[in-house]
Design an enzyme around this catalytic site. Sequence first.
Site, PDB file in Angstrom:
ATOM      1  N   SER A   1     -11.013  -0.977  -1.812  1.00 36.90           N
ATOM      2  CA  SER A   1      -9.794  -0.918  -0.982  1.00 36.90           C
ATOM      3  C   SER A   1     -10.115  -1.190   0.476  1.00 36.90           C
ATOM      4  CB  SER A   1      -9.147   0.474  -1.052  1.00 36.90           C
ATOM      5  OG  SER A   1      -8.300   0.588  -2.143  1.00 36.90           O
TER       6      SER A   1
ATOM      7  N   HIS B   1      -3.959   6.042   2.850  1.00 34.58           N
ATOM      8  CA  HIS B   1      -4.628   4.811   2.408  1.00 34.58           C
ATOM      9  C   HIS B   1      -4.056   3.569   3.089  1.00 34.58           C
ATOM     10  CE1 HIS B   1      -5.762   1.709  -0.630  1.00 34.58           C
ATOM     11  NE2 HIS B   1      -6.763   2.510  -0.944  1.00 34.58           N
TER      12      HIS B   1
ATOM     13  N   ASP C   1       0.839  -1.196   0.000  1.00 38.42           N
ATOM     14  CA  ASP C   1       0.000   0.000   0.000  1.00 38.42           C
ATOM     15  C   ASP C   1       0.877   1.250   0.000  1.00 38.42           C
ATOM     16  OD1 ASP C   1      -2.324   1.764   0.584  1.00 38.42           O
ATOM     17  OD2 ASP C   1      -3.322  -0.130   0.962  1.00 38.42           O
TER      18      ASP C   1
END
EC number: 3.4.21.-
Lengths: 83, 629
Positions: free
Chosen positions: B416, B91, B32
Site C-alpha cells: 500500500s 490509510h 482508499d
Amino acid sequence: DQSNLSTYIVHVRKPQVIQSDDLHTFYYSLLPESTKTTNQRIVFTYRNVVNGFAVKLTPEEAKALQQNEEVVSARPEKILSLH
Amino acid sequence: TTHTPSFLGLQQGLGLWKGSNSGKGVIIGILDTGISPFHPSFSDEGMPSPPAKWNGICEFTGKRTCNNKIIGARNFVKTKNLTLPFDDVGHGTHTASTAAGRPVQGANVYGNANGTAVGMAPDAHIAMYKVCGLVGCSESAILAGMDTAVDDGVDVLSLSLGGPSGPFFEDPIALGAFGAIQKGIFVSCSAANSGPAYSSLSNEAPWILTVGASSIDRTIMATAKLGNGKEYVGQSVFQPKDFAPSLLPLVYAGANGNNNFSVFCAPESLNRSDVEGKVVLCEDGGFVPRVFKGKAVKDAGGAAMILMNSVLEDFNPIADVHVLPAVHISYEAGLALKEYINSTSTPTATILFEGTVIGNLLAPQVTSFSSRGPSKASPGILKPDIIGPGLNILAAWPVSLDNSTTPPFNIISGTSMSCPHLSGIAALLKNSHPDWSPAAIKSAIMTTASQVNLGGTPILDQRLVPADVFATGAGHVNPVKANDPGLVYDIEPNDYIPYLCGLNYTDREVGVILQQRVRCSEVNHIAEAELNYPSFSILLGNTTQLYTRTVANVGPANSTYTAEIGVPVGVGMSLSPAQLTFTEVGQKLTYSVSFIPFSEDRDNHTFAQGSLKWVSGKYSVRSPISFIF
C-alpha cells in the site's frame, strides 16, 4: 427480508444507442418485479468502466435477473482488502 | 516521505522535480479510506487552480471544503452514519500524502524519521474516492470510484488495495483500470502483502502497474541485549526515553502461555503471573497484528517485548509504533534468544534504543511480505512490474500517535505504501511527457529500473540472498532514469484484444472488459508473451518460441542500440536484428527474439531468469525475462 440481500455486480449488454441519463431507467427495467415494490435496490450505476450496475438482490432474484438476455453476468460482490 | 524522495533521487528545485514541475497540473485519483483534509500535507499554499478539464466534486462541507490541493473528495462507502469522505482509518491520508503531499517540516513519529515529509509529486492535485472502511473495500464501491474518477478527469489512479488473483473479467480493479487506460489514465496498484509465497499477487492485469515493496536505507534501530552480553539489532518506532536499559527477566511467551496462541502473544493469551515486569519474547504470525502482540504483553503486565520473525520473514524486521518498549528482530536472532533462554535458569534481556540511522547499503531489499509472481491470472506476463519503497514509510495520519503538538504522521509498511510512490512518480512523468500513453510511462519506469542496491550488489530478499525476478519484476524504480528511457514499448488499448482472446476468454468475457461486442473468432489470437510488454514471461516447453516486440524512439533522433542478452543455463536466445538504428524521434522499429530450450542443462530448476538490454550510450533499455520450465 433485508438480511437475505447481497450486493450483486451486474454486467449487461447496453442497447446500441442510449443516453447516459436513461441508463438508470434501462437497468431498472431489467430488475425482477419483486425488487420494485421495496426500497431502492440499485446501489450504483456505472457508465465509464463497465456496462452495468450494482444492486441488492436475494439469490432467487439474482437468478431471475439473469434470465434477461441483456444480462451478461450477475455475481455477488466480494470485499477486497487494503494492502 | 521524510527520506524516500532523496532515496529515489528527487531533490527540490533540481533534476526530475524541476523538469516535471513537481507534477504541477496532474491529477492523482486515489481510491482508499478517505482523507483528512485538515492535515498540512494537503495545504494548497502555492498550488494553482485545478486544470480546466477537472469535472469532479467535493463532498466536504462546513469549515473545511476542498482546496487547490485536494480538488475532489467523494464517499462511496454506503453506511448509515458515514456519508463524508473523511478518513476514519488513516490509510487513505497516508497514501495520498505519499503520492502528492505538500512539504511539511519537522515531521516525525516519536522523534524518529524526522525531516521534511513530502510526496513524490508535491505539486500534483489529489482527488480522493473513499471506497474502503474499517471492514474493507466493496467491489461495487471500487467500481463506482473508478467510474467516477474517469468521468472527473484524473490523470493517474492509485489503488493500494485488492483481492486474490482472478480472471480479469471478474476483477473490478482490472475492469476499472481497463476503462481508465482507454481514456489515457495511468493506473498504479499494490501487488499485495502475501509474500514470500510465489503466485500470491493482486492486480495482475497487464494494463496495470503492479508494485511490490522494498526497503529504504533508513532503519529505526533498536537492539535486544541479552544477559550473556550478546546483542541483536532490530527495529522499533516507539523508543521511550524513560526506558532504563537495565537487564530484566526474559521469558518466552510460548513457554508460559495459557493457550496455543500465546507463542504469538495473541490478545489475552498471556498469564499475568508469567510475564509481569519481564521482557517477553513473542513470535510473529498467528494472524495477530504485530502491534496487538505488544498490547497483549502490556495488558499482562510485561515490561517490554522482543518480537522475532517467522522463518519465512527471516531477516526482515519492521519498525512499528508499538505500545510498549519493543524491538522486532530477525528469525535467526530469535532462535539465538530461544537458545539462550533454554541455556540458563535466569535469562535476562533489555532493549537499547538507537534512533534513526541512515545508510544501509543493503537497501533497497525486497520485503518478506511483498507478493511474488508468477501471475496466476496470466502466467505469460511477468509480475510484479516494479518494486518501490514500502517498508517503514512515514506519511500523514489523521490523528497524533504521540500526543505531540506537531502535525500527525505515522510509520507503516506494505505494498500500500509502495504503490503511491509509483503513482506520484507516474504523475511526474505525465507532466514531463504529456503525450506518453499509460503503457509508455509504464515501459519507461520498468526498463530503467535498477537491479542493484546502494552497495552495488544485486538486490536481496528477506533471506539476504539475491531476490529473483518474481520478487523484483523489472527491479527498483529509478525515477530520474525513467524520465529519459531512450526507447519505450507502447501498447494501445485495442492491442489487448488479441491478448485477451489468446487467454481463451469467451466473447462474452472479453466483451465485459472491452465494453463492446468482440468476436474472438475474427481476431488474431496472440500468446500472452506476444503482447508488446516491457518484460517477458516465458513458459518454456520443448520447442523454440519466437516473439516480436516494437520499440519507439523517445530519445535522440539519431541513435543506434545494440542488444545485450543475459541467458540462464538451459536456455538459448537469438535476436534479429541485433542492432536497432533510429533516425527520427517517435520512429518505431521491430525486432524478434527466440527462446530455445536446452532441457538437458536445467539442473531440475523449475524456473530461471535472464534479461534483454538495448544499449546506446547512456541509455540501457532493459527487459527482465522469467523462464518457467
